[in-house]
Design an enzyme around this catalytic site. Structure first.
Site, short mmCIF file in Angstrom:
data_model
loop_
_atom_site.label_atom_id
_atom_site.label_comp_id
_atom_site.label_asym_id
_atom_site.label_seq_id
_atom_site.Cartn_x
_atom_site.Cartn_y
_atom_site.Cartn_z
N ARG A 249 0.68 -0.98 0.01
CA ARG A 249 0.04 0.07 -0.03
C ARG A 249 0.80 1.43 0.11
NH1 ARG A 249 -3.06 -0.12 5.37
NH2 ARG A 249 -1.00 -1.39 5.46
N ASN B 244 -6.24 -2.94 1.86
CA ASN B 244 -5.72 -4.75 2.48
C ASN B 244 -7.18 -5.25 3.03
OD1 ASN B 244 -3.25 -4.42 2.75
ND2 ASN B 244 -3.16 -4.16 4.51
#
Length: 89
Positions: free
Chosen positions: A19, A37
């Site tokens: 990320r 996520n």
């Protein structure tokens, strides 16, 4: 011509900086959207911009040292009005 894609990433994509790298590179390229996520161990992303810049982002993610993308499911979706790329929880 800008496009928007919803992409689900499978493989070793959590706990490896995915990320962070996605957000950093997407902002650098001027893309908009988000990344997060998922509870099943995948990572979900919506990204919007020029197709070649989205391809640059995906290539960058594939080249990260600890990230191992085994599969990506991607679908083109409708454009949205937004100004940034961010991590969402």
């Amino acid at each position: 011509m800008r496009i928007r894609k919803h992409i689900q990433f499978y493989g070793k994509v959590q706990g490896v900086g995915f990320r962070y790298h996605a957000t950093y590179k997407a902002k650098f390229l001027g893309l908009t959207g988000w990344v997060r996520n998922c509870t099943d161990g995948t990572v979900e992303m919506e990204v919007q911009g020029e197709p070649e810049l989205i391809d640059d982002l995906l290539l960058y993610l594939h080249r990260q040292r600890f990230v191992r993308i085994s599969r990506m499911d991607e679908v083109k979706i409708a454009l949205e009005e937004e100004r940034d790329f961010k991590e969402v929880w």
